[in-house]
Design a protein around this motif. Structure first.
Motif, PDB file in Angstrom:
ATOM      1  N   THR A  40      56.651  -3.832 133.681  1.00 32.47           N
ATOM      2  CA  THR A  40      56.992  -5.232 133.942  1.00 32.47           C
ATOM      3  C   THR A  40      58.487  -5.479 133.801  1.00 32.47           C
ATOM      4  OG1 THR A  40      56.435  -5.858 131.650  1.00 32.47           O
ATOM      5  CG2 THR A  40      54.711  -6.061 133.302  1.00 32.47           C
ATOM      6  N   GLY A  98      50.547  -7.239 131.343  1.00 31.65           N
ATOM      7  CA  GLY A  98      49.107  -7.229 131.482  1.00 31.65           C
ATOM      8  C   GLY A  98      48.423  -7.500 130.160  1.00 31.65           C
ATOM      9  N   THR A 123      50.698 -10.574 134.244  1.00 33.49           N
ATOM     10  CA  THR A 123      51.208  -9.980 135.487  1.00 33.49           C
ATOM     11  C   THR A 123      50.188  -9.102 136.196  1.00 33.49           C
ATOM     12  OG1 THR A 123      52.125  -8.108 134.260  1.00 33.49           O
ATOM     13  CG2 THR A 123      53.570 -10.012 134.607  1.00 33.49           C
ATOM     14  N   THR A 124      49.002  -8.917 135.606  1.00 34.36           N
ATOM     15  CA  THR A 124      47.925  -8.189 136.278  1.00 34.36           C
ATOM     16  C   THR A 124      46.784  -9.155 136.549  1.00 34.36           C
ATOM     17  OG1 THR A 124      46.789  -7.552 134.230  1.00 34.36           O
ATOM     18  CG2 THR A 124      48.510  -6.057 135.065  1.00 34.36           C
ATOM     19  N   LEU A 164      51.019 -10.039 141.466  1.00 30.63           N
ATOM     20  CA  LEU A 164      49.935  -9.194 141.956  1.00 30.63           C
ATOM     21  C   LEU A 164      50.385  -8.288 143.103  1.00 30.63           C
ATOM     22  CD1 LEU A 164      46.930 -11.703 141.958  1.00 30.63           C
ATOM     23  CD2 LEU A 164      47.790 -10.248 140.099  1.00 30.63           C
ATOM     24  N   LEU A 167      50.749  -4.538 142.319  1.00 35.11           N
ATOM     25  CA  LEU A 167      49.609  -3.787 141.798  1.00 35.11           C
ATOM     26  C   LEU A 167      48.943  -2.961 142.882  1.00 35.11           C
ATOM     27  CD1 LEU A 167      47.905  -6.546 139.608  1.00 35.11           C
ATOM     28  CD2 LEU A 167      49.619  -4.852 138.905  1.00 35.11           C
ATOM     29  N   GLN A 171      44.234  -1.116 140.071  1.00 40.14           N
ATOM     30  CA  GLN A 171      44.524  -2.158 139.098  1.00 40.14           C
ATOM     31  C   GLN A 171      43.884  -3.489 139.509  1.00 40.14           C
ATOM     32  OE1 GLN A 171      45.992  -2.252 136.160  1.00 40.14           O
ATOM     33  NE2 GLN A 171      46.731  -0.150 136.000  1.00 40.14           N
TER      34      GLN A 171
END
Length: 354
Positions: A40, A98, A123-124, A164, A167, A171
């Motif tokens: 991140t 995450g 962030t996930t 997203l 990813l 993920q």
């Protein structure tokens, strides 16, 4: 921009994080610390920095990514770094990452000097629909998931679809398992929508709808004394499989992959208990098997899985606790299954791979 009112804070859905700068400024914080992991820091921190151009005085704390690092040793490192930066009780921690970062960062903030404010910026997909909302913080101990932690609400949660974009499909699928779970426990229409979605084309509306379900449940039961326990569907067996995989596999299962296994096994237990119909079990089975990879669970590891389950947080009076389905979209809790019944569920899952 959409917002959800939660337990004394708001969940903001905004791609550009437009409300973040004024939120920090209005808080009058003495220190601002941003917790990131290596990933991140590279991919998500620039988005955050662009959203707070007037907040120039902040410090970065970086941790290694991965569930294996969500432990007390890393927390000690975070606490020591906060001390080095001179963080006092008016500091603000921004957890940018995450589930590992939001779980561990929330725990570190909630315990540092008996608690400082924190913001979750997940962030996930997994963190956006699960870990960041509801006020659970936690770390793992000896492969027991989230066995040490607190119930502490953040000051705000900011959810941005921009994160997203970085990813990969694996993920995204891991996070999507929690959206599927929300459909299975409380919204049959959401479960049916899940079956029509291309995982590489996740829309923000389904994220919002999924968070709405979780938020409704946690507002009704903030400290998991009753209805909130249904959010654990798939997690009793899923967490045990995940803990085993983390300790033994070179490429461990992701959280959602393990929860998918848990949901299959616990849907089977639901049918065995006489609630979920065989037809709905088949529907769940067919969808999850075509969506998530099969994982070989050798009978030789059953005792290790039982050991992990015996220490699950949901247990009472030495009984292994479950949330089980009455039907797709309807779930109950405080259901206890003996080890013979759990072994039958694992055998059922093993049979799906033949």
């Amino acid at each position: 921009m959409q917002q959800i009112e939660s337990l004394g804070y708001k969940v903001y859905f905004e791609d550009d994080l437009s409300s973040l700068q004024s939120f920090i400024t209005d808080g009058g914080y003495s220190n601002v610390l941003i917790l990131v992991d290596i990933n991140t820091n590279d991919h998500c921190l620039p988005i955050l920095q662009a959203a707070i151009p007037e907040i120039v005085d902040y410090d970065i704390i970086e941790v290694d990514p991965g569930e294996e690092n969500k432990n007390i040793d890393y927390c000690i490192g975070i606490w020591k770094t906060m001390l080095d930066f001179g963080a006092d009780r008016k500091a603000l921690m921004i957890n940018l990452g995450g589930g590992v970062v939001t779980d561990m960062g929330g725990f570190a903030a909630s315990t540092y000097k008996r608690g400082v404010d924190f913001i979750q910026i997940p962030t996930t997909l997994l963190a956006q629909v699960d870990a960041s909302v509801g006020g659970k913080t936690g770390i793992d101990l000896d492969n027991f998931k989230n066995i040490i932690g607190t119930f502490t609400q953040p000051k705000a949660v900011f959810i941005s679809g921009k994160f997203l974009e970085s990813l990969d499909s694996r993920q995204l699928l891991s996070g999507f398992a929690e959206i599927i779970k929300h459909g299975l426990i409380q919204d049959k229409a959401l479960f049916q929508r899940c079956q029509q979605i291309n995982i590489d084309d996740i829309d923000t509306q389904i994220v919002y709808d999924s968070v709405m379900i979780k938020n409704k449940i946690v507002k009704e039961d903030p400290t998991e004394n009753s209805i909130r326990k249904i959010l654990n569907f798939g997690h009793t067996i899923g967490h045990a499989v995940e803990g085993y995989s983390l300790a033994n596999d070179q490429n461990p299962l992701l959280h959602g992959e393990a929860v998918a296994i848990g949901m299959l096994c616990e849907a089977y237990l639901s049918t065995q208990s006489g609630t979920l119909s065989a037809e709905e079990l088949k529907e769940i089975e067919q969808y999850l098997l075509r969506t998530y990879p099969y994982y070989n669970i050798s009978p030789s590891i059953d005792e290790e899985l039982f050991r992990l389950m015996r220490n699950d947080k949901k247990n009472e009076a030495n009984q292994i606790g479950f949330a089980l389905l009455n039907a797709i979209g309807d779930c109950t809790y405080n259901k206890y299954v003996d080890e013979a019944g759990i072994k039958a569920a694992l055998d059922y899952y093993r049979g799906l791979g033949s």
